[in-house]
Design an enzyme around this catalytic site. Structure first.
Site, mmCIF file in Angstrom:
data_model
loop_
_atom_site.group_PDB
_atom_site.id
_atom_site.type_symbol
_atom_site.label_atom_id
_atom_site.label_comp_id
_atom_site.label_asym_id
_atom_site.label_seq_id
_atom_site.Cartn_x
_atom_site.Cartn_y
_atom_site.Cartn_z
ATOM 1 C CE1 TYR A 137 19.944 -0.968 31.300
ATOM 2 C CE2 TYR A 137 20.674 -2.483 33.012
ATOM 3 C CZ TYR A 137 20.739 -2.022 31.710
ATOM 4 O OH TYR A 137 21.588 -2.626 30.812
ATOM 5 C CB CYS A 138 16.167 -4.601 36.679
ATOM 6 S SG CYS A 138 17.759 -4.337 37.492
#
Length: 323
Positions: A137-138
């Site tokens: 996600y990051c």
């Protein structure tokens, strides 16, 4: 103003759509299903049947501004989901917007774009993007933000702005509070490091206020942290949210490093055995709950005129009254 919104059936996109319609704008929104059509129509907007993998300029019609709030935010999913939707979907939206003659593209980013697992202390927008973060996600939100900022093209009358909230909460939350309630009900709740991690937060109505400002303000190609006033410990914030719905969380706690190790083992097991559903703990969840993340929002105040409309105390009181 003609505005096209992605993610309008979700938490942030829905709140933004409701406000934009109330402010008198003509709003259309990406819709992937009949169920989303109904949600979007209930907000007073016009659903447009498309998704992040097939959207074209024709879907955006005569939009002046795009609010891109859709993203794959799930803690678990197919390995390619984050890249396909967060990166590929954002690039496709940018191409469609530019081809449609949209003048401004407002991207809902996240502080996760600068996170690779470290504590973050009083960071501002000069901290580099974490393009190689070990957390999908990051990493993909960093790559998506990079694409948005690089697409800024004043010569072609196409401006892009990134808003970065942290720990979005408030009425309509479809992620944090439902997760807290479910884990508490199942007896699975545990703090990491006793909830001592300190975090900045963003009430959804404060983020919506920034979205409205970003229709006309904010420098093209720039990112802005959008924050509530002050910082709180995870324990204070999450306990307050849980109490607003009558849930008292146990004080059971694990060391953060152990939670991360357990998450890694569970992820490997789920992938190897192709188990259904999501593992009860992921590396990303353990990292978020055990790392400080405090940010500086001065740039948004200075360049956008942003001021939080709702304090944390007011927001928690409102949740209690709704509960």
């Amino acid at each position: 103003m003609q505005i096209f919104v992605t993610g309008a059936s979700g938490f942030v996109g829905g709140a933004a759509t409701r406000r934009l319609v109330a402010d008198g704008h003509s709003v259309s929104a990406m819709s992937r299903s009949a169920g989303s059509d109904l949600k979007i129509e209930a907000l007073g907007a016009q659903p447009v049947r498309c998704d992040l993998e097939d959207v074209t300029a024709a879907h955006l019609d005569s939009a002046d501004v795009v609010i891109h709030a859709a993203a794959f935010v799930e803690p678990w999913g197919p390995k390619d989901a984050w890249d396909r939707l967060n990166v590929g979907g954002t690039r496709r939206m940018l191409a469609a917007a530019k081809a449609a003659g949209v003048r401004r593209f407002v991207h809902i980013g996240t502080e996760a774009a600068i996170v690779h697992g470290q504590h973050v202390h009083m960071a501002d927008e000069t901290v580099p993007l974490s393009l190689d973060s070990p957390y999908p996600y990051c990493r993909t939100k960093a790559l998506a933000e990079q694409a948005v900022r690089q697409a800024n093209d004043p010569a072609a009358s196409f401006e892009t702005v990134v808003l970065r909230p942290r720990f979005i909460w408030g009425p309509g939350d479809q992620t944090i509070l439902p997760m807290i309630k479910a884990m508490a009900a199942s007896g699975q709740w545990s703090w990491f490091d006793h909830g001592r991690a300190v975090t900045s937060t963003t009430h959804v109505e404060n983020l919506v206020e920034a979205i409205v400002l970003a229709l006309d303000s904010g420098r093209g190609g720039e990112a802005y942290f959008i924050l509530d006033d002050g910082e709180r410990s995870m324990h204070e914030m999450i306990s307050g949210m849980a109490a607003s719905v009558g849930v008292a969380l146990p004080e059971r706690s694990l060391p953060g490093w152990l939670g991360h190790a357990i998450g890694a083992v569970l992820e490997g097991t789920w992938r190897t055995l192709r188990l259904k559903g999501a593992p009860p703990l992921t590396r990303h969840a353990a990292m978020v709950m055990s790392r400080d993340c405090t940010l500086i929002g001065d740039k948004a105040r200075r360049e956008m005129g942003y001021v939080p409309r709702i304090s944390v105390e007011e927001g928690l009181a409102a949740l209690r009254n709704q509960g």
